[in-house]
Design a protein around this motif. Structure first.
Motif, PDB file in Angstrom:
ATOM      1  N   ARG A 269       0.831  -1.209   0.000  1.00 45.03           N
ATOM      2  CA  ARG A 269       0.000   0.000   0.000  1.00 45.03           C
ATOM      3  C   ARG A 269       0.867   1.260   0.000  1.00 45.03           C
ATOM      4  O   ARG A 269       0.553   2.243  -0.683  1.00 45.03           O
ATOM      5  CB  ARG A 269      -0.936   0.022   1.214  1.00 45.03           C
ATOM      6  N   LEU A 270       1.956   1.224   0.760  1.00 43.30           N
ATOM      7  CA  LEU A 270       2.851   2.376   0.839  1.00 43.30           C
ATOM      8  C   LEU A 270       3.481   2.677  -0.510  1.00 43.30           C
ATOM      9  O   LEU A 270       3.514   3.832  -0.952  1.00 43.30           O
ATOM     10  CB  LEU A 270       3.932   2.107   1.888  1.00 43.30           C
ATOM     11  N   LEU A 271       3.983   1.659  -1.182  1.00 39.38           N
ATOM     12  CA  LEU A 271       4.605   1.859  -2.488  1.00 39.38           C
ATOM     13  C   LEU A 271       3.609   2.413  -3.504  1.00 39.38           C
ATOM     14  O   LEU A 271       3.941   3.294  -4.302  1.00 39.38           O
ATOM     15  CB  LEU A 271       5.185   0.540  -3.004  1.00 39.38           C
ATOM     16  N   ALA A 272       2.397   1.884  -3.483  1.00 39.26           N
ATOM     17  CA  ALA A 272       1.377   2.367  -4.412  1.00 39.26           C
ATOM     18  C   ALA A 272       1.066   3.838  -4.149  1.00 39.26           C
ATOM     19  O   ALA A 272       0.892   4.637  -5.079  1.00 39.26           O
ATOM     20  CB  ALA A 272       0.110   1.526  -4.285  1.00 39.26           C
ATOM     21  N   SER A 273       1.004   4.206  -2.865  1.00 36.52           N
ATOM     22  CA  SER A 273       0.712   5.593  -2.513  1.00 36.52           C
ATOM     23  C   SER A 273       1.862   6.530  -2.885  1.00 36.52           C
ATOM     24  O   SER A 273       1.636   7.627  -3.407  1.00 36.52           O
ATOM     25  CB  SER A 273       0.430   5.683  -1.001  1.00 36.52           C
ATOM     26  N   LEU A 274       3.091   6.106  -2.640  1.00 32.82           N
ATOM     27  CA  LEU A 274       4.249   6.952  -2.920  1.00 32.82           C
ATOM     28  C   LEU A 274       4.433   7.202  -4.416  1.00 32.82           C
ATOM     29  O   LEU A 274       4.820   8.295  -4.832  1.00 32.82           O
ATOM     30  CB  LEU A 274       5.518   6.313  -2.356  1.00 32.82           C
ATOM     31  N   THR A 275       4.188   6.175  -5.220  1.00 35.60           N
ATOM     32  CA  THR A 275       4.506   6.247  -6.646  1.00 35.60           C
ATOM     33  C   THR A 275       3.301   6.497  -7.533  1.00 35.60           C
ATOM     34  O   THR A 275       3.470   6.830  -8.709  1.00 35.60           O
ATOM     35  CB  THR A 275       5.180   4.945  -7.111  1.00 35.60           C
ATOM     36  N   GLN A 276       2.097   6.304  -6.978  1.00 33.23           N
ATOM     37  CA  GLN A 276       0.873   6.381  -7.783  1.00 33.23           C
ATOM     38  C   GLN A 276       0.910   5.394  -8.948  1.00 33.23           C
ATOM     39  O   GLN A 276       0.411   5.656 -10.044  1.00 33.23           O
ATOM     40  CB  GLN A 276       0.645   7.809  -8.294  1.00 33.23           C
ATOM     41  N   GLN A 277       1.532   4.237  -8.698  1.00 31.48           N
ATOM     42  CA  GLN A 277       1.570   3.135  -9.640  1.00 31.48           C
ATOM     43  C   GLN A 277       0.996   1.900  -8.953  1.00 31.48           C
ATOM     44  O   GLN A 277       0.584   1.964  -7.788  1.00 31.48           O
ATOM     45  CB  GLN A 277       3.018   2.858 -10.094  1.00 31.48           C
ATOM     46  N   ALA A 278       0.985   0.793  -9.656  1.00 27.31           N
ATOM     47  CA  ALA A 278       0.608  -0.474  -9.035  1.00 27.31           C
ATOM     48  C   ALA A 278       1.834  -1.054  -8.339  1.00 27.31           C
ATOM     49  O   ALA A 278       2.919  -1.086  -8.923  1.00 27.31           O
ATOM     50  CB  ALA A 278       0.088  -1.454 -10.085  1.00 27.31           C
ATOM     51  N   ALA A 279       1.665  -1.474  -7.103  1.00 30.64           N
ATOM     52  CA  ALA A 279       2.774  -2.031  -6.330  1.00 30.64           C
ATOM     53  C   ALA A 279       2.653  -3.542  -6.263  1.00 30.64           C
ATOM     54  O   ALA A 279       1.548  -4.093  -6.185  1.00 30.64           O
ATOM     55  CB  ALA A 279       2.789  -1.449  -4.921  1.00 30.64           C
ATOM     56  N   VAL A 280       3.795  -4.210  -6.307  1.00 28.49           N
ATOM     57  CA  VAL A 280       3.854  -5.664  -6.237  1.00 28.49           C
ATOM     58  C   VAL A 280       4.881  -6.036  -5.179  1.00 28.49           C
ATOM     59  O   VAL A 280       6.012  -5.532  -5.190  1.00 28.49           O
ATOM     60  CB  VAL A 280       4.269  -6.286  -7.588  1.00 28.49           C
TER      61      VAL A 280
ATOM     62  N   VAL B 223       1.550  -9.904  -3.302  1.00 28.68           N
ATOM     63  CA  VAL B 223       0.470  -9.000  -2.914  1.00 28.68           C
ATOM     64  C   VAL B 223       0.510  -7.799  -3.845  1.00 28.68           C
ATOM     65  O   VAL B 223       1.579  -7.241  -4.116  1.00 28.68           O
ATOM     66  CB  VAL B 223       0.622  -8.555  -1.443  1.00 28.68           C
ATOM     67  N   LEU B 224      -0.661  -7.405  -4.350  1.00 35.29           N
ATOM     68  CA  LEU B 224      -0.785  -6.259  -5.234  1.00 35.29           C
ATOM     69  C   LEU B 224      -1.527  -5.134  -4.521  1.00 35.29           C
ATOM     70  O   LEU B 224      -2.406  -5.385  -3.696  1.00 35.29           O
ATOM     71  CB  LEU B 224      -1.553  -6.632  -6.507  1.00 35.29           C
ATOM     72  N   ALA B 225      -1.184  -3.907  -4.856  1.00 32.73           N
ATOM     73  CA  ALA B 225      -1.904  -2.743  -4.332  1.00 32.73           C
ATOM     74  C   ALA B 225      -1.848  -1.638  -5.375  1.00 32.73           C
ATOM     75  O   ALA B 225      -0.901  -1.557  -6.160  1.00 32.73           O
ATOM     76  CB  ALA B 225      -1.284  -2.260  -3.017  1.00 32.73           C
ATOM     77  N   GLY B 226      -2.879  -0.815  -5.410  1.00 33.49           N
ATOM     78  CA  GLY B 226      -2.873   0.341  -6.305  1.00 33.49           C
ATOM     79  C   GLY B 226      -3.162   0.035  -7.763  1.00 33.49           C
ATOM     80  O   GLY B 226      -2.811   0.838  -8.631  1.00 33.49           O
ATOM     81  N   THR B 227      -3.798  -1.104  -8.039  1.00 26.66           N
ATOM     82  CA  THR B 227      -4.090  -1.405  -9.452  1.00 26.66           C
ATOM     83  C   THR B 227      -5.022  -0.364 -10.060  1.00 26.66           C
ATOM     84  O   THR B 227      -5.010  -0.162 -11.286  1.00 26.66           O
ATOM     85  CB  THR B 227      -4.711  -2.808  -9.596  1.00 26.66           C
ATOM     86  N   ALA B 228      -5.827   0.316  -9.227  1.00 25.49           N
ATOM     87  CA  ALA B 228      -6.693   1.380  -9.755  1.00 25.49           C
ATOM     88  C   ALA B 228      -5.874   2.506 -10.364  1.00 25.49           C
ATOM     89  O   ALA B 228      -6.364   3.234 -11.247  1.00 25.49           O
ATOM     90  CB  ALA B 228      -7.589   1.926  -8.645  1.00 25.49           C
TER      91      ALA B 228
ATOM     92  N   VAL C 212       7.254  -1.622  -8.316  1.00 25.09           N
ATOM     93  CA  VAL C 212       6.054  -0.995  -8.851  1.00 25.09           C
ATOM     94  C   VAL C 212       6.008  -1.192 -10.357  1.00 25.09           C
ATOM     95  O   VAL C 212       7.034  -1.341 -11.027  1.00 25.09           O
ATOM     96  CB  VAL C 212       5.987   0.511  -8.517  1.00 25.09           C
ATOM     97  N   LEU C 213       4.789  -1.185 -10.860  1.00 24.20           N
ATOM     98  CA  LEU C 213       4.554  -1.353 -12.286  1.00 24.20           C
ATOM     99  C   LEU C 213       3.643  -0.226 -12.747  1.00 24.20           C
ATOM    100  O   LEU C 213       2.631   0.083 -12.113  1.00 24.20           O
ATOM    101  CB  LEU C 213       3.907  -2.716 -12.549  1.00 24.20           C
ATOM    102  N   GLY C 214       4.019   0.405 -13.850  1.00 22.98           N
ATOM    103  CA  GLY C 214       3.220   1.507 -14.377  1.00 22.98           C
ATOM    104  C   GLY C 214       3.558   1.756 -15.831  1.00 22.98           C
ATOM    105  O   GLY C 214       4.312   0.996 -16.453  1.00 22.98           O
ATOM    106  N   PRO C 215       3.025   2.826 -16.400  1.00 19.13           N
ATOM    107  CA  PRO C 215       3.320   3.137 -17.807  1.00 19.13           C
ATOM    108  C   PRO C 215       4.788   3.471 -17.993  1.00 19.13           C
ATOM    109  O   PRO C 215       5.469   3.875 -17.046  1.00 19.13           O
ATOM    110  CB  PRO C 215       2.426   4.355 -18.077  1.00 19.13           C
ATOM    111  N   THR C 216       5.273   3.309 -19.202  1.00 20.89           N
ATOM    112  CA  THR C 216       6.678   3.639 -19.463  1.00 20.89           C
ATOM    113  C   THR C 216       6.935   5.122 -19.229  1.00 20.89           C
ATOM    114  O   THR C 216       8.070   5.514 -18.943  1.00 20.89           O
ATOM    115  CB  THR C 216       7.073   3.262 -20.900  1.00 20.89           C
ATOM    116  N   ARG C 217       5.908   5.956 -19.331  1.00 14.93           N
ATOM    117  CA  ARG C 217       6.060   7.390 -19.015  1.00 14.93           C
ATOM    118  C   ARG C 217       5.939   7.550 -17.500  1.00 14.93           C
ATOM    119  O   ARG C 217       4.881   7.862 -16.959  1.00 14.93           O
ATOM    120  CB  ARG C 217       4.981   8.220 -19.716  1.00 14.93           C
TER     121      ARG C 217
END
Length: 341
Positions: free
Chosen positions: A111-122, A233-238, A313-318
């Motif tokens: 959850r922390l990684l997803a919040s910090l990066t605004q990406q999906a965290a794994v 565990v995944l977080a931030g997929t939204a 974290v996983l997100g767009p290349t941009r």
């Protein structure tokens, strides 16, 4: 590329595109960056970068965007990962310090990684096969029953009960001696090594206690040899849905994330490839082996003693690569400290 000025132009294009999500033209580069050259020179540099496949025109306009190859050159030439501010570090440390057990650590970290990066965290759970024994506790519950607690350096705790064939009389130090020998034979060893080290433990005890020692060893060996289903565990997929305008093909990415075995295999490979602490791995676009992830970048590192697992974290290349890499590395450091404490 050997031309440092063109690399500086590429860096500026990446930074502006990440910041604005708009294709970057030569005029914008002149206005936003002190490049010290004329507009014509920048246009020539952009043409050369395009010829080398590092930038491309998304449509017929003066603007250009980085390609996967351009992002790769940018990431590879980062001189240092952007440090976090003291307040960011304190916030991460305080949030993770409230964890009560391994499950809570994993959930909070994702959850922390997803919040910090605004990406999906794994985040991958620590692997048993890469864990080492920190301590084995043996506690007498009744004269004929004991509780075995195996504490691993990955933060995992395994509990089992064992029945003794012969009651332990009051004042008998059998359980204390057994605890001492268990730890002497297993401390600091990988689970497979620890199991082998227990095979001759019975010889250290009197004949009438060897059946009970065998029962304890059999129980512990079974725990160490268990084949556990590894988990992520995944977080931030939204967050991925909000990134759909960044060239991210959301549905294939979500489909890939639902296949936990795919993500688990990928994270396991990355953990093994990045066993050196603080090494952050970035896979961009088609560098990700799963086709569904070809519109994404995956930023990961290992955590825990002996790099027992990976997080990222996983997100767009941009994406803001320097900041994302800094966040991933910082969180992994704090998780490792928490597990090892």
């Amino acid at each position: 590329m050997s031309n440092e000025r063109r690399l500086e132009v590429l860096r500026a294009i990446v930074q502006d595109y990440v910041s604005t999500s708009e294709p970057v033209g030569s005029k914008a580069l002149l206005e936003r960056h002190q490049l010290g050259v004329s507009a014509a020179t920048i246009r020539n540099d952009m043409a050369a970068l395009e010829d080398e496949g590092l930038i491309a025109a998304p449509h017929t306009s003066a603007g250009r965007v980085p390609t996967d190859a351009g992002y790769r050159v940018f990431v590879d030439r980062l001189s240092q990962v952007r440090p976090l501010t003291p307040s960011q570090r304190r916030a991460i440390q305080a949030f993770l310090a409230e964890s009560i057990d391994l499950d809570d650590i994993v959930e909070r970290t994702a959850r922390l990684l997803a919040s910090l990066t605004q990406q999906a965290a794994v985040m991958q759970y620590p692997s048993l096969r890469r864990s080492r024994v920190r301590h084995i506790e043996c506690l007498a519950m009744t004269p004929t029953r004991a509780m075995l607690v195996a504490i691993l350096d990955s933060g995992r705790i395994e509990q089992r009960t064992v029945e003794f064939a012969h009651p332990v009389a009051e004042g008998d130090d059998f359980v204390a001696r057994l605890r001492e020998r268990l730890n002497a034979e297993t401390d600091g060893l990988l689970l497979a090594e620890a199991a082998r080290g227990l095979s001759l433990l019975r010889e250290a005890f009197e004949p009438e206690r060897r059946a009970d020692v065998d029962a304890v060893v059999e129980t512990i060996t079974a725990v160490f040899g268990e084949e556990r289903e590894e988990r992520v565990v995944l977080a931030g997929t939204a967050n991925l849905a909000r990134a759909g305008t960044d060239g991210l093909h959301v549905q294939p990415v979500l489909d890939a994330l639902e296949e936990h075995v795919v993500i688990l295999r990928l994270m396991s490979n990355l953990a093994e490839d990045a066993e050196a602490h603080d090494q952050v791995t970035v896979r961009i676009g088609a560098e990700n082996p799963h086709e569904g992830l070809h519109s994404t970048s995956l930023v990961t590192t290992s955590y825990g003693p002996d790099a027992v697992a990976a997080l990222g974290v996983l997100g767009p290349t941009r994406m803001d690569y320097p900041q994302t890499m800094a966040n991933v590395r910082a969180v992994a450091r704090y998780v490792s400290q928490l597990i090892e404490s």
